[in-house]
Design a protein around this motif. Structure first.
Motif, PDB file in Angstrom:
ATOM      1  N   LEU A 123      -1.765   2.167   7.991  1.00 19.56           N
ATOM      2  CA  LEU A 123      -1.125   1.144   7.148  1.00 19.56           C
ATOM      3  C   LEU A 123      -0.441   0.088   8.008  1.00 19.56           C
ATOM      4  O   LEU A 123      -0.507  -1.107   7.732  1.00 19.56           O
ATOM      5  N   LEU A 151      -5.249   1.839   0.556  1.00 19.47           N
ATOM      6  CA  LEU A 151      -5.929   1.856   1.844  1.00 19.47           C
ATOM      7  C   LEU A 151      -6.894   3.039   1.822  1.00 19.47           C
ATOM      8  O   LEU A 151      -8.095   2.853   1.736  1.00 19.47           O
ATOM      9  N   SER A 152      -6.368   4.267   1.829  1.00 19.03           N
ATOM     10  CA  SER A 152      -7.302   5.387   1.638  1.00 19.03           C
ATOM     11  C   SER A 152      -6.864   6.337   0.546  1.00 19.03           C
ATOM     12  O   SER A 152      -7.669   7.073   0.026  1.00 19.03           O
ATOM     13  N   CYS A 192       0.853  -1.203   0.000  1.00 16.28           N
ATOM     14  CA  CYS A 192       0.000   0.000   0.000  1.00 16.28           C
ATOM     15  C   CYS A 192       0.876   1.235   0.000  1.00 16.28           C
ATOM     16  O   CYS A 192       1.784   1.363   0.834  1.00 16.28           O
ATOM     17  N   LEU A 230      -7.584  -2.280  -0.542  1.00 14.38           N
ATOM     18  CA  LEU A 230      -6.854  -3.381   0.103  1.00 14.38           C
ATOM     19  C   LEU A 230      -7.772  -4.519   0.553  1.00 14.38           C
ATOM     20  O   LEU A 230      -7.496  -5.689   0.287  1.00 14.38           O
ATOM     21  N   ASP A 231      -8.887  -4.178   1.240  1.00 12.39           N
ATOM     22  CA  ASP A 231      -9.735  -5.254   1.786  1.00 12.39           C
ATOM     23  C   ASP A 231     -10.306  -6.120   0.667  1.00 12.39           C
ATOM     24  O   ASP A 231     -10.353  -7.351   0.774  1.00 12.39           O
ATOM     25  N   CYS A 255      -1.885  -5.024   5.074  1.00 14.72           N
ATOM     26  CA  CYS A 255      -0.960  -4.978   3.928  1.00 14.72           C
ATOM     27  C   CYS A 255       0.410  -5.521   4.342  1.00 14.72           C
ATOM     28  O   CYS A 255       0.788  -5.461   5.509  1.00 14.72           O
ATOM     29  N   SER A 287      -2.974  -2.194   9.299  1.00 16.48           N
ATOM     30  CA  SER A 287      -3.768  -2.907   8.284  1.00 16.48           C
ATOM     31  C   SER A 287      -3.129  -4.261   7.965  1.00 16.48           C
ATOM     32  O   SER A 287      -2.068  -4.598   8.492  1.00 16.48           O
TER      33      SER A 287
END
Ligand SMILES: O=C1C[C@@](O)(C(=O)O)C[C@@H](O)[C@@H]1O
Length: 232
Positions: free
Chosen positions: A25, A202-203, A8, A213-214, A30, A28
């Motif tokens: 991040l 991510l954002s 990411c 990502l999800d 990633c 998360s």
């Protein structure tokens, strides 16, 4: 099939949101974080980047890729090969992956000594005809990762890029991305073609066609499960 690792990017110039995003991040799923240093204003980049990199590396446990994406390769800084080489050499002190643009590496006075080089080629307009020549030139750098990111005009461009990755034998890991809407599928199925990583959002997105990502993780998990079944 290879299950691709997720990368990411953090592509923000506002320091408040930068630290928030970096933490997000880190928290998360990633696998790696790419710091796009060219998000920051060019005049400040050299002064800011070293304290910023040091603080960032102290804040995360995931592997980091440091990237200065230049204008000619679709990024935001406009520097010549000498300045680019000087900046990259100063970044060798960090235990990070370092994105090195092939276009500029060709003009370096001396090779960069790092076993964490990501040698990279980008084309935000088209997909070059002779992809094999690009792979072969990248081989000379004996990088950890060889990366080609191109903009497809047709579905055939997407398959051509993926197949060129599959066909290219190298001891480096490979990473291919067909950008934009047409190419988005390559970010999910690249593993079938021996691509080891995929860039996700991510954002903040850093390129057209990146998958959240999800969602990417969901698809990659499904493909990995199916691959497991086939092997039984
Ligand atoms: O080279 C790449 C790939 C990329 O352009 C993409 O298409 O996801 C995103 C960039 O941040 C990264 O440096």
């Amino acid at each position: 099939m290879k299950k691709m690792k997720t990368i990411c990017p953090i592509f923000l110039s506002d320091t408040g949101s930068y630290w928030q995003e970096l933490q997000a991040l880190e928290d998360s799923v990633c696998d790696l974080i790419e710091i796009r240093l060219d998000a920051f204003p060019q005049e400040q980049l050299l002064h800011w980047s070293f304290p910023l990199i040091e603080k960032s590396l102290a804040a995360v446990s995931k592997p980091v890729i440091l990237t200065i994406r230049t204008k000619s390769q679709g990024g935001q800084v406009d520097i010549d090969a000498q300045t680019y080489e000087k900046w990259l050499r100063q970044m060798l002190r960090y235990d990070c992956y370092l994105d090195v643009e092939l276009e500029h590496a060709r003009q370096f006075e001396q090779p960069l000594e790092t076993d964490k080089m990501v040698i990279s080629y980008h084309d935000f307009q088209t997909t070059p005809n002779d992809l094999d020549a690009i792979w072969e030139e990248m081989d000379e750098y004996e990088a950890a990762i060889e990366k080609i990111a191109c903009m497809p005009q047709t579905t055939e461009d997407v398959t051509r890029l993926l197949i060129s990755c599959f066909d290219h034998a190298t001891s480096s890991e490979k990473l291919v991305i067909a950008m934009g809407e047409t190419g988005r599928i390559s970010r999910i199925i690249g593993g079938l073609f021996d691509s080891s990583y995929t860039f996700c959002t991510l954002s903040t997105s850093s390129a057209p066609g990146q998958v959240p990502l999800d969602q990417a993780v969901k698809y990659l998990d499904i493909l990995a499960q199916d691959a497991g079944k086939n092997e039984m």
